[in-house]
Design a protein around this motif. Structure first.
Motif, PDB file in Angstrom:
ATOM      1  N   PRO A  89       0.826  -1.206   0.000  1.00 15.47           N
ATOM      2  CA  PRO A  89       0.000   0.000   0.000  1.00 15.47           C
ATOM      3  C   PRO A  89       0.865   1.263   0.000  1.00 15.47           C
ATOM      4  CG  PRO A  89      -0.312  -1.244   2.048  1.00 15.47           C
ATOM      5  CD  PRO A  89       0.637  -2.018   1.195  1.00 15.47           C
ATOM      6  N   ALA A  90       0.333   2.318  -0.606  1.00 16.02           N
ATOM      7  CA  ALA A  90       1.052   3.589  -0.708  1.00 16.02           C
ATOM      8  C   ALA A  90       0.137   4.698  -0.190  1.00 16.02           C
ATOM      9  CB  ALA A  90       1.418   3.853  -2.163  1.00 16.02           C
ATOM     10  N   PRO A  91       0.705   5.854   0.168  1.00 16.62           N
ATOM     11  CA  PRO A  91      -0.130   6.951   0.691  1.00 16.62           C
ATOM     12  C   PRO A  91      -1.296   7.311  -0.238  1.00 16.62           C
ATOM     13  CG  PRO A  91       2.205   7.451   1.009  1.00 16.62           C
ATOM     14  CD  PRO A  91       2.151   6.173   0.236  1.00 16.62           C
ATOM     15  N   LYS A  92      -1.103   7.201  -1.549  1.00 17.73           N
ATOM     16  CA  LYS A  92      -2.169   7.591  -2.487  1.00 17.73           C
ATOM     17  C   LYS A  92      -3.391   6.656  -2.416  1.00 17.73           C
ATOM     18  CE  LYS A  92      -0.325   4.957  -6.297  1.00 17.73           C
ATOM     19  NZ  LYS A  92      -0.607   4.454  -7.521  1.00 17.73           N
ATOM     20  N   ASN A  93      -3.251   5.499  -1.756  1.00 17.02           N
ATOM     21  CA  ASN A  93      -4.397   4.601  -1.614  1.00 17.02           C
ATOM     22  C   ASN A  93      -5.387   5.107  -0.558  1.00 17.02           C
ATOM     23  OD1 ASN A  93      -2.038   1.893  -1.807  1.00 17.02           O
ATOM     24  ND2 ASN A  93      -3.182   2.811  -3.484  1.00 17.02           N
ATOM     25  N   PHE A  94      -4.950   6.098   0.229  1.00 23.43           N
ATOM     26  CA  PHE A  94      -5.785   6.634   1.314  1.00 23.43           C
ATOM     27  C   PHE A  94      -6.119   8.096   1.027  1.00 23.43           C
ATOM     28  CE2 PHE A  94      -2.845   3.474   2.998  1.00 23.43           C
ATOM     29  CZ  PHE A  94      -3.654   2.643   3.752  1.00 23.43           C
ATOM     30  N   ARG A  95      -7.215   8.576   1.598  1.00 27.08           N
ATOM     31  CA  ARG A  95      -7.573   9.988   1.443  1.00 27.08           C
ATOM     32  C   ARG A  95      -8.223  10.461   2.739  1.00 27.08           C
ATOM     33  NH1 ARG A  95     -12.341  11.600  -0.610  1.00 27.08           N
ATOM     34  NH2 ARG A  95     -12.699   9.603  -1.636  1.00 27.08           N
ATOM     35  N   VAL A  96      -7.905  11.700   3.133  1.00 28.55           N
ATOM     36  CA  VAL A  96      -8.579  12.281   4.297  1.00 28.55           C
ATOM     37  C   VAL A  96      -9.904  12.851   3.811  1.00 28.55           C
ATOM     38  CG1 VAL A  96      -8.434  13.967   6.174  1.00 28.55           C
ATOM     39  CG2 VAL A  96      -6.347  12.896   5.301  1.00 28.55           C
ATOM     40  N   ALA A  97     -10.991  12.561   4.519  1.00 25.73           N
ATOM     41  CA  ALA A  97     -12.302  13.062   4.111  1.00 25.73           C
ATOM     42  C   ALA A  97     -12.991  13.670   5.330  1.00 25.73           C
ATOM     43  CB  ALA A  97     -13.136  11.919   3.549  1.00 25.73           C
ATOM     44  N   GLU A  98     -13.956  14.502   5.063  1.00 33.18           N
ATOM     45  CA  GLU A  98     -14.731  15.124   6.145  1.00 33.18           C
ATOM     46  C   GLU A  98     -16.184  14.705   5.957  1.00 33.18           C
ATOM     47  OE1 GLU A  98     -14.864  16.900   9.549  1.00 33.18           O
ATOM     48  OE2 GLU A  98     -12.975  17.215   8.461  1.00 33.18           O
ATOM     49  N   ALA A  99     -16.752  14.070   6.973  1.00 31.74           N
ATOM     50  CA  ALA A  99     -18.159  13.657   6.883  1.00 31.74           C
ATOM     51  C   ALA A  99     -18.920  14.298   8.045  1.00 31.74           C
ATOM     52  CB  ALA A  99     -18.258  12.144   6.958  1.00 31.74           C
ATOM     53  N   LYS A 100     -20.235  14.241   7.983  1.00 32.14           N
ATOM     54  CA  LYS A 100     -21.037  14.773   9.099  1.00 32.14           C
ATOM     55  C   LYS A 100     -20.902  13.841  10.301  1.00 32.14           C
ATOM     56  CE  LYS A 100     -24.722  17.449   7.102  1.00 32.14           C
ATOM     57  NZ  LYS A 100     -25.804  17.205   6.150  1.00 32.14           N
ATOM     58  N   ILE A 101     -20.968  14.406  11.492  1.00 32.84           N
ATOM     59  CA  ILE A 101     -20.986  13.540  12.689  1.00 32.84           C
ATOM     60  C   ILE A 101     -22.281  12.728  12.635  1.00 32.84           C
ATOM     61  CG2 ILE A 101     -21.101  13.506  15.216  1.00 32.84           C
ATOM     62  CD1 ILE A 101     -19.324  15.984  15.222  1.00 32.84           C
ATOM     63  N   PRO A 102     -22.170  11.399  12.726  1.00 33.54           N
ATOM     64  CA  PRO A 102     -23.391  10.584  12.603  1.00 33.54           C
ATOM     65  C   PRO A 102     -24.325  10.784  13.804  1.00 33.54           C
ATOM     66  CG  PRO A 102     -21.499   9.208  13.163  1.00 33.54           C
ATOM     67  CD  PRO A 102     -20.965  10.588  12.952  1.00 33.54           C
ATOM     68  N   VAL A 103     -25.594  10.428  13.621  1.00 31.27           N
ATOM     69  CA  VAL A 103     -26.585  10.597  14.686  1.00 31.27           C
ATOM     70  C   VAL A 103     -26.979   9.208  15.187  1.00 31.27           C
ATOM     71  CG1 VAL A 103     -28.900  11.466  15.220  1.00 31.27           C
ATOM     72  CG2 VAL A 103     -27.417  12.721  13.629  1.00 31.27           C
ATOM     73  N   ALA A 104     -27.005   9.060  16.508  1.00 31.68           N
ATOM     74  CA  ALA A 104     -27.400   7.769  17.091  1.00 31.68           C
ATOM     75  C   ALA A 104     -28.912   7.661  17.097  1.00 31.68           C
ATOM     76  CB  ALA A 104     -26.852   7.653  18.516  1.00 31.68           C
ATOM     77  N   GLY A 105     -29.436   6.637  16.433  1.00 33.04           N
ATOM     78  CA  GLY A 105     -30.885   6.420  16.414  1.00 33.04           C
ATOM     79  C   GLY A 105     -31.324   5.579  17.601  1.00 33.04           C
ATOM     80  N   GLU A 106     -32.566   5.101  17.530  1.00 36.20           N
ATOM     81  CA  GLU A 106     -33.110   4.229  18.569  1.00 36.20           C
ATOM     82  C   GLU A 106     -32.249   2.963  18.675  1.00 36.20           C
ATOM     83  OE1 GLU A 106     -35.129   3.905  21.624  1.00 36.20           O
ATOM     84  OE2 GLU A 106     -35.430   5.700  20.375  1.00 36.20           O
ATOM     85  N   GLY A 107     -31.868   2.555  19.893  1.00 36.46           N
ATOM     86  CA  GLY A 107     -31.059   1.343  20.050  1.00 36.46           C
ATOM     87  C   GLY A 107     -29.629   1.509  19.580  1.00 36.46           C
ATOM     88  N   GLU A 108     -29.157   2.760  19.505  1.00 35.18           N
ATOM     89  CA  GLU A 108     -27.776   3.006  19.058  1.00 35.18           C
ATOM     90  C   GLU A 108     -27.073   3.978  20.004  1.00 35.18           C
ATOM     91  OE1 GLU A 108     -28.096   2.464  14.224  1.00 35.18           O
ATOM     92  OE2 GLU A 108     -28.229   4.491  15.053  1.00 35.18           O
ATOM     93  N   MET A 109     -25.767   4.087  19.842  1.00 31.50           N
ATOM     94  CA  MET A 109     -25.021   5.091  20.616  1.00 31.50           C
ATOM     95  C   MET A 109     -23.994   5.775  19.720  1.00 31.50           C
ATOM     96  SD  MET A 109     -22.793   2.568  23.034  1.00 31.50           S
ATOM     97  CE  MET A 109     -22.167   1.028  22.391  1.00 31.50           C
TER      98      MET A 109
END
Ligand code: NDP
Length: 336
Positions: A14-34
Protein backbone atom coordinates in the motif's frame (compact mmCIF):
# COMPACT_ATOMS: atom_id res chain seq x y z
CA UNK A 1 -16.07 13.84 11.47
CA UNK A 2 -12.57 13.39 10.00
CA UNK A 3 -12.11 10.07 8.25
CA UNK A 4 -9.40 8.23 6.39
CA UNK A 5 -11.10 6.55 3.46
CA UNK A 6 -9.89 4.00 0.94
CA UNK A 7 -9.13 6.07 -2.17
CA UNK A 8 -8.04 3.18 -4.39
CA UNK A 9 -7.08 -0.46 -4.00
CA UNK A 10 -3.35 -1.07 -3.66
CA UNK A 11 -1.40 -3.27 -6.03
CA UNK A 12 1.47 -4.75 -4.01
CA UNK A 13 2.52 -2.70 -0.99
CA UNK A 14 0.00 0.00 0.00
CA UNK A 15 1.05 3.59 -0.71
CA UNK A 16 -0.13 6.95 0.69
CA UNK A 17 -2.17 7.59 -2.49
CA UNK A 18 -4.40 4.60 -1.61
CA UNK A 19 -5.78 6.63 1.31
CA UNK A 20 -7.57 9.99 1.44
CA UNK A 21 -8.58 12.28 4.30
CA UNK A 22 -12.30 13.06 4.11
CA UNK A 23 -14.73 15.12 6.15
CA UNK A 24 -18.16 13.66 6.88
CA UNK A 25 -21.04 14.77 9.10
CA UNK A 26 -20.99 13.54 12.69
CA UNK A 27 -23.39 10.58 12.60
CA UNK A 28 -26.58 10.60 14.69
CA UNK A 29 -27.40 7.77 17.09
CA UNK A 30 -30.88 6.42 16.41
CA UNK A 31 -33.11 4.23 18.57
CA UNK A 32 -31.06 1.34 20.05
CA UNK A 33 -27.78 3.01 19.06
CA UNK A 34 -25.02 5.09 20.62
CA UNK A 35 -22.65 7.77 19.36
CA UNK A 36 -18.97 7.07 20.04
CA UNK A 37 -15.96 9.38 19.87
CA UNK A 38 -12.74 7.58 18.96
CA UNK A 39 -9.72 7.98 21.22
CA UNK A 40 -7.42 5.15 20.05
CA UNK A 41 -7.32 3.36 16.71
CA UNK A 42 -5.63 -0.03 16.35
CA UNK A 43 -3.57 -0.73 13.23
CA UNK A 44 -3.41 -4.42 12.36
CA UNK A 45 -2.02 -6.52 9.49
CA UNK A 46 -5.49 -7.87 8.51
CA UNK A 47 -6.40 -4.39 7.23
CA UNK A 48 -4.26 -5.08 4.14
CA UNK A 49 -6.74 -7.81 3.24
CA UNK A 50 -9.72 -5.46 3.62
CA UNK A 51 -8.13 -3.02 1.15
CA UNK A 52 -8.23 -5.74 -1.49
CA UNK A 53 -11.36 -7.05 -3.20
CA UNK A 54 -9.99 -10.61 -3.43
CA UNK A 55 -12.38 -13.11 -1.82
CA UNK A 56 -11.68 -13.54 1.89
CA UNK A 57 -13.37 -14.31 5.20
CA UNK A 58 -14.62 -10.72 5.48
CA UNK A 59 -15.99 -8.19 2.98
CA UNK A 60 -13.58 -5.60 1.58
CA UNK A 61 -13.78 -1.91 2.43
CA UNK A 62 -15.53 -0.12 -0.45
CA UNK A 63 -13.74 2.69 -2.29
CA UNK A 64 -14.67 5.96 -0.58
CA UNK A 65 -15.60 4.29 2.72
CA UNK A 66 -13.71 4.83 5.97
CA UNK A 67 -11.12 2.11 6.62
CA UNK A 68 -12.25 -0.49 9.17
CA UNK A 69 -10.45 -0.86 12.45
CA UNK A 70 -10.71 -1.70 16.13
CA UNK A 71 -10.98 1.37 18.35
CA UNK A 72 -11.27 2.48 21.94
CA UNK A 73 -13.96 5.15 22.15
CA UNK A 74 -15.96 7.18 24.63
CA UNK A 75 -19.77 7.10 24.64
CA UNK A 76 -21.11 10.59 23.79
CA UNK A 77 -24.79 9.74 23.72
CA UNK A 78 -26.51 6.42 24.32
CA UNK A 79 -29.97 5.16 23.40
CA UNK A 80 -28.84 1.69 24.39
CA UNK A 81 -29.20 -0.30 27.62
CA UNK A 82 -25.86 -1.15 29.26
CA UNK A 83 -23.96 1.87 27.91
CA UNK A 84 -24.09 5.40 29.31
CA UNK A 85 -22.43 8.71 28.50
CA UNK A 86 -18.77 8.72 29.53
CA UNK A 87 -18.28 4.95 29.32
CA UNK A 88 -15.12 3.80 27.54
CA UNK A 89 -15.64 0.96 25.08
CA UNK A 90 -13.71 -1.25 22.68
CA UNK A 91 -15.53 -1.22 19.35
CA UNK A 92 -14.97 -1.39 15.61
CA UNK A 93 -15.17 2.35 15.02
CA UNK A 94 -12.87 2.53 11.99
CA UNK A 95 -10.40 5.21 10.93
CA UNK A 96 -12.53 8.20 11.95
CA UNK A 97 -13.33 10.55 14.81
CA UNK A 98 -16.93 9.41 15.41
CA UNK A 99 -18.96 6.27 14.85
CA UNK A 100 -22.41 4.93 15.68
CA UNK A 101 -22.90 1.44 17.12
CA UNK A 102 -25.81 -0.81 18.05
CA UNK A 103 -23.68 -2.40 20.79
CA UNK A 104 -22.87 -5.62 18.92
CA UNK A 105 -19.28 -6.77 19.53
CA UNK A 106 -18.72 -3.80 21.85
CA UNK A 107 -16.98 -4.28 25.21
CA UNK A 108 -17.71 -1.79 27.95
CA UNK A 109 -14.59 -0.80 29.91
CA UNK A 110 -16.47 1.45 32.35
CA UNK A 111 -15.86 5.07 33.31
CA UNK A 112 -12.19 5.19 34.25
CA UNK A 113 -10.34 2.21 32.80
CA UNK A 114 -6.68 1.95 33.81
CA UNK A 115 -5.02 1.31 30.43
CA UNK A 116 -7.82 1.65 27.89
CA UNK A 117 -5.60 1.17 24.81
CA UNK A 118 -4.56 -2.27 26.05
CA UNK A 119 -8.02 -3.41 24.94
CA UNK A 120 -6.67 -3.21 21.39
CA UNK A 121 -3.64 -5.37 22.17
CA UNK A 122 -2.77 -7.68 24.98
CA UNK A 123 -6.27 -7.51 26.49
CA UNK A 124 -8.04 -7.59 23.14
CA UNK A 125 -7.96 -9.16 19.69
CA UNK A 126 -4.19 -9.79 19.28
CA UNK A 127 -3.81 -11.10 22.84
CA UNK A 128 -6.77 -13.44 22.35
CA UNK A 129 -5.28 -14.57 19.03
CA UNK A 130 -2.04 -15.57 20.74
CA UNK A 131 -3.83 -17.24 23.66
CA UNK A 132 -6.34 -19.23 21.65
CA UNK A 133 -4.01 -20.17 18.80
CA UNK A 134 -1.21 -21.31 21.06
CA UNK A 135 -3.23 -23.14 23.72
CA UNK A 136 -6.05 -24.63 21.61
CA UNK A 137 -4.10 -25.53 18.46
CA UNK A 138 -0.46 -25.45 19.57
CA UNK A 139 -1.16 -27.45 22.76
CA UNK A 140 2.29 -26.74 24.22
CA UNK A 141 3.63 -29.17 26.80
CA UNK A 142 6.24 -28.48 29.45
CA UNK A 143 9.78 -28.81 28.11
CA UNK A 144 8.78 -28.47 24.45
CA UNK A 145 10.27 -25.90 22.07
CA UNK A 146 8.03 -23.18 20.64
CA UNK A 147 9.16 -20.94 17.78
CA UNK A 148 7.36 -17.72 16.89
CA UNK A 149 8.17 -14.83 14.53
CA UNK A 150 7.11 -11.17 14.71
CA UNK A 151 8.23 -11.78 18.30
CA UNK A 152 8.04 -8.18 19.48
CA UNK A 153 4.54 -7.59 18.08
CA UNK A 154 1.36 -8.06 20.11
CA UNK A 155 0.63 -11.60 18.89
CA UNK A 156 4.21 -12.95 18.89
CA UNK A 157 5.18 -11.35 22.21
CA UNK A 158 2.12 -12.83 23.89
CA UNK A 159 2.66 -16.28 22.36
CA UNK A 160 6.21 -16.34 23.71
CA UNK A 161 5.27 -15.19 27.19
CA UNK A 162 2.42 -17.71 27.48
CA UNK A 163 4.89 -20.32 26.27
CA UNK A 164 7.22 -19.45 29.15
CA UNK A 165 4.32 -19.63 31.62
CA UNK A 166 3.62 -23.16 30.28
CA UNK A 167 7.24 -24.19 30.90
CA UNK A 168 8.44 -24.30 27.30
CA UNK A 169 11.67 -23.23 25.64
CA UNK A 170 10.73 -20.20 23.55
CA UNK A 171 12.65 -19.22 20.43
CA UNK A 172 11.68 -15.85 19.00
CA UNK A 173 12.36 -14.50 15.52
CA UNK A 174 12.24 -10.77 14.84
CA UNK A 175 13.52 -8.11 12.46
CA UNK A 176 16.64 -6.57 13.92
CA UNK A 177 18.82 -6.60 17.00
CA UNK A 178 16.77 -4.15 19.06
CA UNK A 179 13.57 -6.18 18.77
CA UNK A 180 15.47 -9.40 19.59
CA UNK A 181 17.06 -7.83 22.65
CA UNK A 182 13.61 -6.74 23.84
CA UNK A 183 12.21 -10.26 23.39
CA UNK A 184 14.94 -11.81 25.52
CA UNK A 185 15.56 -9.14 28.15
CA UNK A 186 12.02 -7.83 28.72
CA UNK A 187 9.72 -10.61 27.54
CA UNK A 188 11.77 -13.53 28.84
CA UNK A 189 12.24 -15.46 25.58
CA UNK A 190 15.11 -17.96 25.83
CA UNK A 191 16.61 -16.69 22.60
CA UNK A 192 15.57 -14.45 19.71
CA UNK A 193 17.06 -14.47 16.21
CA UNK A 194 17.26 -11.75 13.61
CA UNK A 195 15.42 -12.91 10.49
CA UNK A 196 17.48 -10.48 8.40
CA UNK A 197 20.80 -12.07 9.30
CA UNK A 198 22.50 -13.89 6.39
CA UNK A 199 23.05 -16.84 8.74
CA UNK A 200 19.43 -16.91 9.98
CA UNK A 201 18.60 -20.49 8.96
CA UNK A 202 21.75 -21.84 10.62
CA UNK A 203 21.19 -19.63 13.70
CA UNK A 204 17.71 -21.08 14.06
CA UNK A 205 19.03 -24.63 13.76
CA UNK A 206 21.66 -23.92 16.42
CA UNK A 207 19.02 -22.39 18.71
CA UNK A 208 16.76 -25.45 18.46
CA UNK A 209 18.97 -28.43 19.38
CA UNK A 210 15.85 -30.50 20.20
CA UNK A 211 13.91 -29.36 17.12
CA UNK A 212 10.62 -27.43 17.14
CA UNK A 213 7.41 -28.84 18.63
CA UNK A 214 5.12 -25.84 18.13
CA UNK A 215 5.65 -23.33 15.36
CA UNK A 216 3.21 -20.45 15.76
CA UNK A 217 3.03 -19.19 12.18
CA UNK A 218 2.72 -15.40 11.86
CA UNK A 219 4.81 -14.66 8.79
CA UNK A 220 5.39 -17.46 6.24
CA UNK A 221 8.00 -16.99 3.52
CA UNK A 222 11.71 -17.34 4.31
CA UNK A 223 11.07 -17.87 8.03
CA UNK A 224 8.86 -20.89 7.34
CA UNK A 225 11.52 -22.26 4.97
CA UNK A 226 14.04 -22.20 7.84
CA UNK A 227 11.57 -23.72 10.32
CA UNK A 228 10.31 -26.60 8.17
CA UNK A 229 13.37 -28.90 8.39
CA UNK A 230 13.51 -28.41 12.18
CA UNK A 231 9.94 -29.53 12.92
CA UNK A 232 9.70 -32.59 15.14
CA UNK A 233 7.38 -35.56 14.71
CA UNK A 234 3.87 -34.64 15.91
CA UNK A 235 4.61 -30.91 15.77
CA UNK A 236 1.68 -28.49 15.79
CA UNK A 237 1.45 -25.36 13.65
CA UNK A 238 -1.25 -22.83 14.56
CA UNK A 239 -1.52 -21.02 11.20
CA UNK A 240 -2.25 -17.49 12.33
CA UNK A 241 -0.84 -15.14 9.70
CA UNK A 242 1.39 -14.91 6.64
CA UNK A 243 2.42 -11.29 6.70
CA UNK A 244 5.36 -11.81 4.33
CA UNK A 245 2.78 -12.60 1.64
CA UNK A 246 0.18 -9.87 2.21
CA UNK A 247 1.62 -7.49 -0.40
CA UNK A 248 2.46 -10.25 -2.89
CA UNK A 249 1.00 -9.93 -6.38
CA UNK A 250 2.11 -13.34 -7.63
CA UNK A 251 3.49 -16.64 -6.36
CA UNK A 252 7.22 -16.67 -5.62
CA UNK A 253 9.67 -17.79 -8.30
CA UNK A 254 11.46 -21.09 -8.03
CA UNK A 255 10.69 -24.78 -7.95
CA UNK A 256 7.30 -25.90 -6.69
CA UNK A 257 7.91 -27.09 -3.13
CA UNK A 258 4.34 -28.00 -2.30
CA UNK A 259 5.18 -31.71 -2.53
CA UNK A 260 8.05 -31.28 -0.09
CA UNK A 261 5.83 -29.43 2.38
CA UNK A 262 3.06 -32.04 2.17
CA UNK A 263 5.63 -34.82 2.48
CA UNK A 264 7.01 -33.24 5.66
CA UNK A 265 3.52 -32.88 7.15
CA UNK A 266 2.77 -36.50 6.27
CA UNK A 267 5.83 -38.34 7.49
CA UNK A 268 6.18 -36.24 10.63
CA UNK A 269 2.43 -36.42 11.34
CA UNK A 270 2.37 -32.64 11.72
CA UNK A 271 -0.90 -30.83 12.42
CA UNK A 272 -1.22 -27.42 10.75
CA UNK A 273 -4.46 -25.61 11.42
CA UNK A 274 -5.59 -22.18 10.31
CA UNK A 275 -7.89 -20.05 12.43
CA UNK A 276 -9.72 -16.73 12.29
CA UNK A 277 -9.95 -15.30 15.74
CA UNK A 278 -13.35 -13.64 15.26
CA UNK A 279 -15.13 -16.96 14.81
CA UNK A 280 -12.84 -19.92 15.58
CA UNK A 281 -13.16 -19.86 19.39
CA UNK A 282 -16.69 -18.67 20.20
CA UNK A 283 -16.70 -19.54 23.92
CA UNK A 284 -13.12 -18.91 25.01
CA UNK A 285 -13.04 -15.12 25.39
CA UNK A 286 -14.06 -14.86 29.07
CA UNK A 287 -11.40 -17.43 30.06
CA UNK A 288 -8.79 -15.49 28.08
CA UNK A 289 -9.66 -12.23 29.82
CA UNK A 290 -9.53 -13.85 33.27
CA UNK A 291 -6.19 -15.60 32.63
CA UNK A 292 -4.59 -12.57 30.98
CA UNK A 293 -5.66 -10.18 33.74
CA UNK A 294 -4.24 -12.57 36.31
CA UNK A 295 -0.91 -12.93 34.46
CA UNK A 296 -0.62 -9.16 34.05
CA UNK A 297 -1.35 -8.55 37.73
CA UNK A 298 1.26 -11.17 38.66
CA UNK A 299 3.85 -9.38 36.51
CA UNK A 300 4.17 -12.38 34.16
CA UNK A 301 3.14 -10.48 31.06
CA UNK A 302 4.97 -7.48 29.61
CA UNK A 303 3.43 -5.31 26.94
CA UNK A 304 4.94 -2.78 24.58
CA UNK A 305 2.94 -0.25 22.56
CA UNK A 306 4.03 2.09 19.83
CA UNK A 307 1.75 5.13 20.00
CA UNK A 308 1.43 7.33 16.91
CA UNK A 309 -0.17 10.74 17.30
CA UNK A 310 -2.91 11.93 14.94
CA UNK A 311 -5.37 10.24 12.56
CA UNK A 312 -3.61 11.82 9.57
CA UNK A 313 -0.52 9.74 10.37
CA UNK A 314 -2.37 6.41 10.32
CA UNK A 315 -1.69 5.56 6.63
CA UNK A 316 2.08 5.98 6.95
CA UNK A 317 2.14 3.99 10.20
CA UNK A 318 0.08 1.22 8.62
CA UNK A 319 2.34 1.04 5.55
CA UNK A 320 5.29 0.72 7.95
CA UNK A 321 3.59 -2.12 9.88
CA UNK A 322 3.71 -4.31 6.77
CA UNK A 323 7.45 -3.60 6.48
CA UNK A 324 8.23 -4.31 10.14
CA UNK A 325 8.83 -0.65 11.02
CA UNK A 326 6.61 -0.88 14.10
CA UNK A 327 8.09 -1.94 17.43
CA UNK A 328 5.28 -3.20 19.62
CA UNK A 329 1.53 -2.94 19.24
CA UNK A 330 0.79 -0.11 16.81
CA UNK A 331 -1.91 2.28 18.07
CA UNK A 332 -2.91 5.73 16.80
CA UNK A 333 -4.12 8.31 19.29
CA UNK A 334 -6.74 10.33 17.49
CA UNK A 335 -8.56 12.12 20.30
CA UNK A 336 -8.49 12.93 24.02
P1 NDP B 1 2.93 -7.07 14.47
O1 NDP B 1 2.66 -5.87 15.27
O2 NDP B 1 3.87 -8.09 14.99
O3 NDP B 1 3.43 -6.53 13.07
C1 NDP B 1 3.76 -7.31 12.02
C2 NDP B 1 5.22 -7.75 12.10
O4 NDP B 1 5.44 -8.73 11.09
C3 NDP B 1 6.23 -6.66 11.75
O5 NDP B 1 6.51 -5.79 12.80
C4 NDP B 1 7.44 -7.50 11.38
O6 NDP B 1 8.13 -7.88 12.57
C5 NDP B 1 6.81 -8.77 10.80
N1 NDP B 1 7.00 -8.82 9.35
C6 NDP B 1 6.66 -7.90 8.44
N2 NDP B 1 7.03 -8.29 7.21
C7 NDP B 1 7.62 -9.50 7.36
C8 NDP B 1 8.23 -10.42 6.46
N3 NDP B 1 8.29 -10.18 5.15
N4 NDP B 1 8.75 -11.56 6.97
C9 NDP B 1 8.70 -11.81 8.28
N5 NDP B 1 8.13 -10.97 9.19
C10 NDP B 1 7.60 -9.83 8.72
O7 NDP B 1 1.57 -7.81 14.06
P2 NDP B 1 0.50 -8.60 14.94
O8 NDP B 1 1.13 -9.12 16.18
O9 NDP B 1 -0.71 -7.77 15.06
O10 NDP B 1 0.13 -9.81 13.97
C11 NDP B 1 1.03 -10.90 13.76
C12 NDP B 1 0.42 -11.87 12.75
O11 NDP B 1 -0.79 -12.41 13.26
C13 NDP B 1 0.07 -11.26 11.40
O12 NDP B 1 0.40 -12.16 10.38
C14 NDP B 1 -1.43 -11.09 11.48
O13 NDP B 1 -2.04 -11.06 10.21
C15 NDP B 1 -1.80 -12.31 12.28
N6 NDP B 1 -3.09 -12.26 12.95
C16 NDP B 1 -4.00 -13.25 12.68
C17 NDP B 1 -5.21 -13.31 13.31
C18 NDP B 1 -6.14 -14.44 13.02
O14 NDP B 1 -7.30 -14.40 13.43
N7 NDP B 1 -5.71 -15.48 12.35
C19 NDP B 1 -5.62 -12.26 14.26
C20 NDP B 1 -4.57 -11.27 14.53
C21 NDP B 1 -3.37 -11.28 13.88
P3 NDP B 1 9.72 -8.10 12.59
O15 NDP B 1 10.30 -6.82 12.09
O16 NDP B 1 10.03 -8.38 13.99
O17 NDP B 1 10.01 -9.27 11.69
Amino acid sequence: NRQIVLAERPVGAPAPKNFRVAEAKIPVAGEGEMLLRTVYLSLDPYMRGRMSDAKSYADPVQIGDAMVGGTVSVVMKSNLKGFSEGDWVVNMGGWQDYSVSNGEMVFNLGKEPAMPSWGLGILGMPGFTAYAGLLEIGEPKEGETIAVAAASGPVGATVGQIGKIKGCRVVGIAGGEEKCKHAVENLGFDVCLDRNSPTFAQDLKDACPDGIDVYFENVGGAVFDAVMPLLNANARIPLCGLISQYNATSLPEGPDRMGMLMGTLLVKKIRMQGFIIFDSFPNLYPKFVADMQKWISEGKMKYREQMVDGLENAPEAFIGLLEGKNFGKLVVKIGE
